[in-house]
Design a protein around this motif. Structure first.
Motif, PDB file in Angstrom:
ATOM      1  N   SER A  74      -7.434   0.063   1.819  1.00 36.59           N
ATOM      2  CA  SER A  74      -7.162  -1.215   0.784  1.00 36.59           C
ATOM      3  C   SER A  74      -6.412  -2.064   1.568  1.00 36.59           C
ATOM      4  O   SER A  74      -6.407  -3.430   1.456  1.00 36.59           O
TER       5      SER A  74
ATOM      6  N   VAL B 135       0.831  -1.307   0.038  1.00 33.24           N
ATOM      7  CA  VAL B 135       0.017   0.076   0.060  1.00 33.24           C
ATOM      8  C   VAL B 135       1.031   1.394   0.273  1.00 33.24           C
ATOM      9  O   VAL B 135       0.691   2.301  -0.471  1.00 33.24           O
TER      10      VAL B 135
ATOM     11  N   LEU C  70      -7.033   4.049  -0.905  1.00 30.94           N
ATOM     12  CA  LEU C  70      -5.744   3.267  -0.669  1.00 30.94           C
ATOM     13  C   LEU C  70      -5.258   2.922   0.314  1.00 30.94           C
ATOM     14  O   LEU C  70      -4.819   1.637   0.669  1.00 30.94           O
TER      15      LEU C  70
ATOM     16  N   ILE D  75      -6.077  -1.495  -8.677  1.00 28.72           N
ATOM     17  CA  ILE D  75      -5.566  -0.441  -7.992  1.00 28.72           C
ATOM     18  C   ILE D  75      -4.216   0.124  -8.676  1.00 28.72           C
ATOM     19  O   ILE D  75      -3.895   1.410  -8.995  1.00 28.72           O
TER      20      ILE D  75
ATOM     21  N   LEU E 228      -5.717  -5.472  -6.125  1.00 31.62           N
ATOM     22  CA  LEU E 228      -4.308  -4.914  -6.226  1.00 31.62           C
ATOM     23  C   LEU E 228      -3.997  -4.620  -7.535  1.00 31.62           C
ATOM     24  O   LEU E 228      -3.207  -3.596  -8.016  1.00 31.62           O
TER      25      LEU E 228
ATOM     26  N   MET F 103       2.309   1.845  -3.612  1.00 30.97           N
ATOM     27  CA  MET F 103       1.399   2.622  -4.399  1.00 30.97           C
ATOM     28  C   MET F 103       1.138   4.038  -4.086  1.00 30.97           C
ATOM     29  O   MET F 103       1.015   4.890  -5.026  1.00 30.97           O
ATOM     30  N   ILE F 104       1.025   4.417  -2.632  1.00 32.05           N
ATOM     31  CA  ILE F 104       0.897   5.688  -2.379  1.00 32.05           C
ATOM     32  C   ILE F 104       2.017   6.507  -2.578  1.00 32.05           C
ATOM     33  O   ILE F 104       1.921   7.589  -3.140  1.00 32.05           O
TER      34      ILE F 104
ATOM     35  N   LEU G 110      -9.297   9.172  -3.387  1.00 29.82           N
ATOM     36  CA  LEU G 110      -8.260   8.197  -3.991  1.00 29.82           C
ATOM     37  C   LEU G 110      -7.375   7.704  -2.745  1.00 29.82           C
ATOM     38  O   LEU G 110      -7.126   6.365  -2.600  1.00 29.82           O
ATOM     39  N   MET G 111      -6.768   8.622  -2.071  1.00 31.55           N
ATOM     40  CA  MET G 111      -5.623   8.305  -1.216  1.00 31.55           C
ATOM     41  C   MET G 111      -6.464   7.638   0.136  1.00 31.55           C
ATOM     42  O   MET G 111      -5.877   6.699   0.455  1.00 31.55           O
TER      43      MET G 111
ATOM     44  N   ILE H   7      -3.258   3.863 -10.522  1.00 31.07           N
ATOM     45  CA  ILE H   7      -1.958   4.526 -10.221  1.00 31.07           C
ATOM     46  C   ILE H   7      -1.085   4.650 -11.518  1.00 31.07           C
ATOM     47  O   ILE H   7      -0.885   5.849 -11.758  1.00 31.07           O
TER      48      ILE H   7
ATOM     49  N   LEU I  49     -12.912   2.858  -9.923  1.00 29.17           N
ATOM     50  CA  LEU I  49     -12.530   1.989  -8.798  1.00 29.17           C
ATOM     51  C   LEU I  49     -13.722   1.685  -8.003  1.00 29.17           C
ATOM     52  O   LEU I  49     -13.924   0.519  -7.621  1.00 29.17           O
TER      53      LEU I  49
END
Length: 734
Positions: free
Chosen positions: A419, A380, A416, A437, A434, A383-384, A412-413, A441, A462
């Motif tokens: 998630s 995670v 995430l 997502i 995953l 991704m962030i 969106l954040m 991104i 999403l």
């Protein structure tokens, strides 16, 4: 390209979801959304039907009270006859009311989309071509409806808003709400008119349909509201941007940041230029880019004035290059640290304003908190991490990112961040979410320029994926739900059966051996009878009558007529008794012993003297009263123990569908499951993983016990950006 590894199927599904976006929008048309409201009709009907027994009792009591207090003999007579009619035909009344409610709601839902708003009093006060009785009926209906509307105002206003959202309108008027009290009162009144053809009772019953007698509407309306919101319908907000919607709709959220005025004030001062945030990595020397310095530079360099628009354009161009560079290199070597402060080293950053520098520093602190959060998984954080530059560009263009919880980039954040809770921990790399997502991104990294609407698009995609997954998950648990419903039906039937026996035992007039028989065997029979009363209403009546006849047969018979009546009733009663016992297959030796005792008591009763001495009569009365008192006390104590109102009970009572819980087994291994379904009476809960698999059912009592022992805990998913901002602002020295 080097990004998060994607499952091919998941990636294809995501791309397909983008190409099918037009189809998904079509699904939101009025016609298809109307199906959502139609699905609320059986929910409302079942919830109201579960109250019919209690409602019938209240109505019968009100009729009896009216017959006792009525001044006019005719009204007293009609009320008493109506009271007797309800008592004798309760099952038939239940069926009529349930049928009328279902038909009325179905009709209202089918036509409400074409109904125009009407003047508030028109349905009740149209005086054209009416008899006095019709006028009185409309006035009584209006008064009863308005009383219930006032009592249930909060729930009705919420439902009006949700129904308006279903059809993309403003909140509808109460006169358009298909679940309004007026419809239900009319349905119940129509059922009564079918039950009792005597028109003299119709107005009397309508007059009694007041809040203290009528069905309890608040829990029904609240359940409909909760079900609609669980399906993604939100009151007065954009469904796509609502921070409580989408992926977060499946998590219990607590809004912390918006409730703290002190932190809100700090944030406003940061973006008004009253506070200068010092950089945390030694870049304070670059603070020459404040507004004050810009003004000084303008004074010192009149021959070459700074073009701030050009500076900003160059700075944003540099950010875009950094964004592309990070997109190509981040996945190969993810860095769990904020590098936003490094952008201030770019020559084009020298002339940024104080507010712009504050924006960079505050967002850097937000990412510092995120990367240091031990509760977030590494995948995670990876991704962030890849969203740092795009989010910075958004925040520099639109400071609402910090102030508006429903901002699409912020949403969106938050998705995430949540998630990490909803991803499959056992096989995270194989979890299709995953991959979806990862595609989101990638799209942000390579497509985002200056159009913030892109974040709205990817959040919508999403959320649509998660909603589709939720629909499939509900289908996956359909069989466990049916099983749980059957089990709850039997539990409720058992509760009714226990109540039926308890109120008779509490009189103190039931012989000891018969009390044991009723509690051990006849409760089983009554449970079956209650469970099939909708299909076979006479079965329950028969079982109750057989029990009452059996109890009566063992009461003292102090006259020759009573003994003759007993002898006449015994053959039929014993035949029914044996038939019911055969139905539950009670063939143990205890059955022979019970009938032996029963025969002895009947024989002794026939030989007993007809006249009892006053002393003996007093002894019997005192004995009965003592037993009745003991039974009531025992029941009171049992109910107090059964309804322990501790913290565990409150936690279970507050659970909502979509909440995630951690279950610890005896080996201290923790498994995470989502609350996928709650039974109508909240006696049973079904948990499953996000896709609806590994489903299992647990009773409310078992779940409460797990809370008490600490083997289960609720996962609270506060907004990730909220938590990061709270930390950053609290650490800020001002």
């Amino acid at each position: 390209m080097d990004t998060i590894p994607l499952m091919p199927v998941a990636a294809d599904n995501y791309k397909k979801s983008i190409t099918d976006s037009a189809g998904k929008k079509a699904e939101s048309s009025n016609a298809s959304r109307l199906l959502i409201l139609q699905s609320m009709v059986p929910l409302a009907t079942n919830l109201l039907a579960s109250q019919l027994e209690a409602f019938s009792t209240r109505l019968a009591d009100a009729l009896f009270k009216l017959s006792d207090q009525a001044v006019r003999p005719e009204e007293a007579k009609i009320s008493f006859e109506a009271h007797q009619l309800v008592k004798r035909n309760s099952t038939a009344f239940y069926r009529l009311v349930a049928s009328q409610i279902n038909a009325a709601l179905s009709k209202e839902v089918s036509v409400f989309n074409t109904r125009k708003r009407v003047t508030r009093d028109n349905p009740f006060l149209d005086t054209t071509a009416q008899t006095y009785e019709e006028m009185e009926g409309k006035i009584l209906l209006r008064n009863a409806s308005q009383s219930l509307e006032v009592l249930n105002a909060e729930s009705l206003v919420m439902l009006n808003s949700l129904i308006g959202r279903i059809l993309n309108r403003m909140p509808i008027d109460i006169s358009q709400n298909p679940f309004r009290p007026e419809i239900l009162i009319k349905a119940v009144h129509q059922a009564w008119m079918e039950l009792d053809p005597n028109p003299a009772s119709h107005l009397i019953v309508l007059r009694l349909l007041q809040p203290d007698v009528f069905l309890q509407l608040t829990p029904v309306l609240d359940e409909i509201n909760q079900e609609l919101m669980a399906r993604g319908i939100r009151p007065g907000a954009d469904d796509n941007f609502d921070s409580a919607g989408g992926a977060l709709a499946y998590l219990p959220a607590q809004s912390l940041f918006s409730l703290d005025p002190y932190l809100q004030d700090k944030l406003k001062r940061v973006f008004s230029g009253q506070i200068e945030l010092p950089s945390a990595d030694g870049l304070d020397g670059l603070a020459s880019g404040s507004d004050t310095l810009l003004n000084q530079l303008d004074l010192d360099h009149d021959d070459s004035p700074l073009d701030k628009a050009t500076v900003d354009h160059q700075f944003f161009a540099n950010l875009l290059e950094m964004q592309k560079d990070f997109a190509q290199n981040d996945a190969a070597a993810p860095q769990f640290e904020s590098r936003l402060r490094k952008v201030l080293r770019a020559p084009s950053a020298d002339c940024l304003s104080l507010i712009q520098r504050n924006t960079v520093e505050l967002l850097a602190r937000v990412f510092d908190f995120i990367f240091a959060d031990p509760g977030l998984r590494d995948d995670v954080k990876t991704m962030i991490s890849q969203l740092q530059i795009p989010i910075l560009r958004v925040a520099l263009q639109d400071s609402d990112f910090f102030f508006r919880e429903s901002h699409p980039a912020r949403t969106l954040m938050d998705i995430l961040g949540s998630s990490g809770i909803i991803l499959d921990n056992e096989a995270a790399q194989l979890d299709p979410l995953l991959g979806v997502i990862g595609d989101v991104i990638e799209r942000v990294q390579f497509e985002f320029d200056e159009r913030i609407d892109l974040f709205s698009d990817v959040v919508s995609d999403l959320e649509n994926y998660l909603k589709d997954e939720e629909i499939k998950a509900q289908e996956a648990i359909s069989q466990p739900v049916q099983t749980a419903l059957s089990e709850e039906k039997m539990r409720v039937a058992r509760e009714f059966a226990e109540h039926d026996v308890a109120i008779r035992v509490e009189t103190g007039e039931v012989a000891g051996f018969l009390e044991v028989f009723l509690q051990e065997q006849w409760i089983r029979i009554l449970t079956i009878a209650h469970s099939v009363k909708d299909e076979k209403p006479h079965a329950l009546e028969n079982a109750l009558k057989t029990m009452d006849d059996l109890i009566w047969s063992l009461k003292p018979k102090n006259s020759a007529d009573e003994r003759k009546e007993l002898i006449a009733k015994l053959p039929a009663m014993l035949t029914l008794l044996n038939a019911w016992l055969n139905a539950i297959r009670w063939d143990e030796p205890d059955r022979v012993l019970f009938f032996s005792k029963l025969a002895e008591r009947h024989a002794a009763m026939a030989r007993a003297p007809l006249e009892l001495s006053p002393r003996r009569q007093l002894e019997i009365a005192v004995n009965i009263a003592q037993r009745a008192s003991n039974r009531r006390l025992d029941r009171f104590v049992q109910e107090k123990v059964a309804h322990t109102d501790d913290e565990a009970t409150k936690q279970v009572a507050s659970l909502e569908r979509g909440t995630w819980l951690d279950f610890s087994d005896e080996n201290e291994q923790v498994n995470r499951y989502k609350l996928a379904w709650i039974s109508p009476k909240r006696t049973s809960f079904i948990f499953a993983n996000r896709q609806g698999y590994q489903a299992f059912s647990i009773s409310a009592a078992e779940l409460e016990e797990k809370y008490r022992t600490g083997s289960v805990s609720t996962i609270l998913a506060n907004s990730l950006v909220d938590r990061a901002l709270i930390h950053a602002l609290r650490e800020m020295a001002v």
